[in-house]
Design a protein around this motif. Structure first.
Motif, PDB file in Angstrom:
ATOM      1  N   HIS A 167      -7.930  -0.739   3.328  1.00 20.59           N
ATOM      2  CA  HIS A 167      -7.755   0.472   3.847  1.00 20.59           C
ATOM      3  C   HIS A 167      -8.950   1.211   3.650  1.00 20.59           C
ATOM      4  N   LEU A 172       0.748  -1.106  -0.105  1.00 19.76           N
ATOM      5  CA  LEU A 172      -0.024  -0.052   0.101  1.00 19.76           C
ATOM      6  C   LEU A 172       0.934   1.327  -0.056  1.00 19.76           C
ATOM      7  N   HIS A 173       1.993   1.199   0.652  1.00 15.17           N
ATOM      8  CA  HIS A 173       2.884   2.469   0.856  1.00 15.17           C
ATOM      9  C   HIS A 173       4.182   1.984   0.318  1.00 15.17           C
ATOM     10  N   HIS A 217     -13.419  -1.671  10.432  1.00 19.17           N
ATOM     11  CA  HIS A 217     -12.926  -1.007   9.528  1.00 19.17           C
ATOM     12  C   HIS A 217     -11.982   0.233  10.264  1.00 19.17           C
ATOM     13  N   TYR A 224      -9.030   1.379   9.629  1.00 18.18           N
ATOM     14  CA  TYR A 224      -8.118   2.196   8.697  1.00 18.18           C
ATOM     15  C   TYR A 224      -9.000   3.454   8.126  1.00 18.18           C
ATOM     16  N   ARG A 267     -10.144   6.768   7.624  1.00 19.74           N
ATOM     17  CA  ARG A 267      -9.591   8.423   8.154  1.00 19.74           C
ATOM     18  C   ARG A 267     -10.697   9.444   8.216  1.00 19.74           C
ATOM     19  N   ARG A 276      -5.575   0.638  -7.426  1.00 20.87           N
ATOM     20  CA  ARG A 276      -6.153   1.780  -6.584  1.00 20.87           C
ATOM     21  C   ARG A 276      -6.509   2.917  -7.390  1.00 20.87           C
ATOM     22  N   HIS A 332      -3.484  14.381   4.692  1.00 21.83           N
ATOM     23  CA  HIS A 332      -4.380  13.812   5.269  1.00 21.83           C
ATOM     24  C   HIS A 332      -4.907  14.597   6.514  1.00 21.83           C
TER      25      HIS A 332
END
Length: 441
Positions: A330, A223-224, A361, A363, A365, A416, A341
């Protein structure tokens, strides 16, 4: 564009001042003092990490390279900029402030950081927003939760000036993404793609709002992922890029996924995820509970997984059992603005409070209800992550997974697709799609 920004800036500053007046009243303070910040020295070294200005500082003015500077504001008075312009022949000295915003500030130029104290209001009556390394005696951080909660909650609502800057950041990011796709099609490595991205955006890594994610093939499942392989894989089948750009401290956050011509099965899955993503973007409207949209996205993506033959259970069962979270682990997105963010994603009101995430859930934000002026990302995904798939294989739900189909897609990594979307009083404004429309393919 500077003339348009000049026309919008006075109203933006008036909004910032109005919010500050209310925050100071809530906290019982007479003044606001904001530090731009100072560079941080690397551990056991005499070099610095790249400087990143405080978001509270750049909210007042488009000055992002002013380490050691301060803003002081007293309600009813003109705000003051205490600008550090040091005597220094080791580094480039910041130029004297100029531009459409300077007439709105009383500006004092200092040569040494300690000189700032003489130009700031009484520290005991000031809400001071600063990090711990400001290095100015008597002006340690002191803003209370009442002040910070109010400012952070309302920062979600962007002024027309802020939206103009975010459109610029989006256009720059779209230009970079066009170059990155071309580099992928040309067979370049992850590092080569990233260098082409930087060239098209016109910014170096330190100027980007976040570290770019450039993943070929199975690297798209991390993911990162920020490793930047120097050699391209053979063959190069798929490409996921999550990269943004900045404009006077405001960010864009854009993700795209591509398939090579020999990966048509993966392209079909990309197309399904993109159709779902666009349906979510269309729902960014006033009154929408963002957490509910996130859960809805799980149901839609679970149906995509079923239609493409990865799972044999219903979408409802996939969400309830946690299977959808294996492939989409995510959150659907987050607020965005001066920070990628944006703060206060869970804040219940201007006086604080916390809106919890939906169960299962962890993650996500953002759990706030959307209102005009808020800008959010919409970034659903489907991934084939070895660690999560191995855990799923040990669960009862494993019987409802077509593992041969899943294994065939591991080499592609994941998908994504992310846009930045403005909530308005009517239809949403998709900053990202508009920007791609302005940039020639």
């Amino acid at each position: 564009m500077s003339s348009a920004l000049a026309a919008l800036y006075p109203q933006h500053l008036a909004t910032v001042r109005e919010r500050t007046d209310k925050a100071l009243a809530l906290g019982g303070f007479d003044h606001l003092v904001v530090a731009a910040g100072r560079p941080i020295v690397r551990f056991l070294d005499d070099n610095y990490y790249p400087f990143a200005v405080s978001p509270h500082f750049k909210h007042w003015l488009p000055l992002i390279d002013a380490p050691g500077s301060w803003i002081a504001y007293t309600p009813g008075k003109k705000p003051k900029l205490v600008f550090l312009q040091p005597r220094d022949y080791w580094h480039v000295v910041p130029e004297a402030p100029s531009g459409y915003w300077v007439e709105h500030f009383d500006i004092v130029v200092i040569r040494e950081p300690a000189e700032a104290a003489a130009h700031l209001p009484d520290a005991t009556r000031s809400a001071i927003i600063a990090d711990d390394n400001v290095r100015l005696d008597g002006f340690a951080p002191s803003a209370t939760a009442a002040v910070m909660d109010y400012l952070h909650f309302h920062r979600a609502f962007k002024t027309p000036y802020e939206l103009a800057l975010m459109r610029i950041a989006s256009e720059r990011g779209a230009r970079g993404h066009r170059a990155a796709e071309a580099a992928f099609r040309a067979g370049k490595s992850e590092l080569g793609i990233h260098m082409d991205y930087l060239g098209a955006v016109g910014q170096i890594d330190a100027e980007l709002p976040y570290a770019s994610i450039v993943g070929l093939n199975q690297h798209g499942s991390v993911l990162h992922y920020t490793n930047f392989d120097r050699e391209p894989p053979r063959p190069s089948l798929s490409f996921l890029i999550d990269a943004g750009a900045g404009a006077s401290g405001y960010a864009s956050d854009i993700t795209r996924t591509y398939a090579s011509p020999q990966a048509q099965e993966f392209q079909a899955l990309i197309d399904s995820v993109e159709a779902a993503q666009q349906s979510f973007c269309a729902q960014v409207k006033a009154g929408l509970d963002y957490a509910r949209l996130h859960v809805h996205a799980h149901h839609v993506l679970a149906e995509v997984l079923r239609e493409h033959g990865f799972i044999r259970m219903s979408a409802e069962s996939a969400v309830a059992s946690g299977v959808s979270a294996v492939f989409f682990p995510h959150g659907l997105g987050h607020g965005i603005g001066m920070q990628v963010h944006e703060v206060a994603g869970f804040q219940e009101s201007e006086i604080g409070g916390f809106i919890k995430r939906p169960d299962g859930h962890p993650y996500l934000r953002l759990t706030r209800t959307l209102a005009p002026g808020m800008v959010v990302t919409i970034e659903p995904g489907i991934y084939f992550i070895d660690m999560l798939l191995a855990e799923l294989k040990e669960k009862p739900e494993a019987k409802d997974i077509d593992w041969a189909r899943v294994d065939a897609f591991r080499k592609y990594g994941g998908i994504r697709i992310e846009d930045d979307v403005v909530c308005t009083a009517g239809e949403p404004e998709n900053l990202t799609r508009d920007a791609f429309g302005q940039v020639a393919a």
